[in-house]
Design an enzyme around this catalytic site. Structure first.
Site, short mmCIF file in Angstrom:
data_model
loop_
_atom_site.label_atom_id
_atom_site.label_comp_id
_atom_site.label_asym_id
_atom_site.label_seq_id
_atom_site.Cartn_x
_atom_site.Cartn_y
_atom_site.Cartn_z
N TYR A 135 0.83 -1.21 0.00
CA TYR A 135 0.00 0.00 0.00
C TYR A 135 0.86 1.26 0.00
O TYR A 135 1.79 1.41 0.80
CB TYR A 135 -0.91 0.00 1.22
CG TYR A 135 -2.03 1.01 1.18
CD1 TYR A 135 -3.19 0.76 0.47
CD2 TYR A 135 -1.93 2.22 1.86
CE1 TYR A 135 -4.23 1.68 0.44
CE2 TYR A 135 -2.95 3.14 1.83
CZ TYR A 135 -4.11 2.86 1.11
OH TYR A 135 -5.13 3.78 1.08
N SER A 181 1.40 -7.75 1.81
CA SER A 181 0.43 -6.77 2.26
C SER A 181 -0.58 -6.49 1.14
O SER A 181 -1.25 -7.43 0.69
CB SER A 181 1.14 -5.50 2.73
OG SER A 181 0.25 -4.65 3.42
N GLN A 182 -0.71 -5.25 0.64
CA GLN A 182 -1.61 -5.02 -0.48
C GLN A 182 -1.23 -5.88 -1.68
O GLN A 182 -2.10 -6.39 -2.40
CB GLN A 182 -1.58 -3.55 -0.88
CG GLN A 182 -2.43 -3.22 -2.10
CD GLN A 182 -2.30 -1.78 -2.51
OE1 GLN A 182 -3.20 -0.98 -2.26
NE2 GLN A 182 -1.19 -1.42 -3.14
N ASP A 208 0.98 -8.49 14.19
CA ASP A 208 0.65 -7.60 13.08
C ASP A 208 -0.66 -6.89 13.37
O ASP A 208 -1.72 -7.51 13.39
CB ASP A 208 0.54 -8.41 11.79
CG ASP A 208 0.43 -7.56 10.54
OD1 ASP A 208 0.19 -6.35 10.67
OD2 ASP A 208 0.58 -8.12 9.45
N HIS A 236 3.93 -6.22 11.12
CA HIS A 236 3.56 -6.26 9.69
C HIS A 236 4.74 -6.53 8.77
O HIS A 236 4.53 -6.85 7.60
CB HIS A 236 2.87 -4.95 9.31
CG HIS A 236 2.18 -5.02 7.99
ND1 HIS A 236 1.28 -6.03 7.67
CD2 HIS A 236 2.27 -4.22 6.87
CE1 HIS A 236 0.84 -5.84 6.43
NE2 HIS A 236 1.43 -4.77 5.93
#
Length: 337
Positions: free
Chosen positions: A106, A200-201, A286, A315
């Site tokens: 992101y 992640s994204q 996370d 994360h």
């Protein structure tokens, strides 16, 4: 399914978690459901994109590297709009090579031409997709998000969120599917050996593509974002999920419409339709992508799957150890160049 791999804490240590314990994660199931018309929505979206020629254009970039050749790539994504990427291949490779299509976290874009050299150095053709409308948070990007302006919280999580047809991730996920088409069109790529990778994204993108395509050789999703929205919006106050919470604080009447839109973009629903072998990772501390949300998608995943769990990490997940594990995994699934 090979199960869960974990670097477990020593017996007797205090286990300060931000979410569920490993035992609870092993039995957790998401409450997310696929909305009526889910498959038709995505079939129509991809059919519309397919009306536009993929139009892959390559331009070699001088980087000064002797072992990797790098190309600026442009292809047609959602609605025929131009999307940028980098293609990195081992210098003087004769091909066809197994390929890794990578998606970005992101706020990031495709970055600098000299960054992210692992996959090409390992002998893969590496296509790293830019992220429309992002690429200014922590790495460079050049791709615009061509969409009508609507009220939104800063970021992209609420851009067009009142209707699946206008939601930002409809465009991004379509770009991600088309990036695989772009990779498979290249002479240097073995079209039968293409994997998707992201964290992640980027991991959310990888899961979406896995659910929308049946021709992938493997999938890697590190601490994936965009999974199990019902759980995420209850258990985390961290951004980017909090963008949606901030939006609903103001747009009180829109709760139902927002949750309906999110059903069309949830990794849980894509995972249930996926068939390619997959490697996940999750981190027990996370707060950005809580581990329960990752397990929400992992447990629904339709293909062979395994997951690495990092009890002490946030994360960042396994960091370089995730990449090391992914390299072994993809060598096993895609073979050598």
């Amino acid at each position: 399914m090979r199960g869960i791999t974990s670097c477990r804490p020593r017996e007797g240590t205090i286990d300060l978690l931000t979410d569920l314990s490993e035992d609870q994660l092993a039995t957790y199931r998401s409450t997310q459901t696929a909305p009526d018309g889910f498959d038709e929505f995505w079939a129509e979206t991809l059919a519309e994109a397919a009306k536009h020629d993929i139009d892959v254009r390559l331009s070699e970039v001088e980087t000064g590297l002797e072992t990797i050749s790098t190309y600026d790539v442009r292809f047609r994504g959602f609605s025929g709009q131009e999307v940028a990427a980098w293609l990195r291949v081992p210098a003087h490779a004769t091909g066809p090579l197994p390929a890794v299509v990578q998606y970005v976290g992101y706020g990031g874009g495709r970055g600098h031409a000299l960054e992210n050299l692992l996959w090409a150095s390992a002998g893969f053709a590496h296509l790293q997709m830019d992220t429309r409308g992002q690429g200014s948070g922590w790495s460079l990007g050049v791709t615009a998000d061509e969409a009508p302006a609507q009220p939104q919280v800063p970021g992209v999580m609420t851009r067009g969120i009142l209707d699946p047809a206008t939601y930002y991730y409809r465009r991004m996920f379509t770009d991600a599917v088309r990036a695989v088409d772009a990779a498979r069109s290249l002479d240097t790529v073995d079209s039968s050996r293409v994997a998707v990778v992201g964290g992640s994204q980027g991991g959310g993108n990888a899961l979406a593509v896995a659910g929308l395509r049946s021709d992938l050789a493997a999938v890697v999703a590190f601490v994936p974002f965009l999974s199990d929205f019902p759980r995420a919006l209850r258990v985390t106050e961290s951004y980017p999920y909090k963008e949606i919470i901030d939006y609903l604080v103001v747009h009180r009447p829109d709760v139902e419409a927002v949750h309906r839109t999110l059903q069309f973009f949830d990794g849980v629903n894509f995972a249930a339709r996926a068939t390619a072998p997959a490697l996940f990772s999750a981190a027990l501390r996370d707060t950005v992508c809580p581990p329960s949300t990752v397990f929400g998608s992992f447990h629904e995943y339709g293909g062979e799957k395994e997951i690495e769990v990092w009890p002490y990490n946030g994360h960042e997940g396994g960091g370089i150890f995730d990449e090391e594990r992914a390299l072994r995994f993809l060598r096993g699934r895609l073979g050598d160049a």
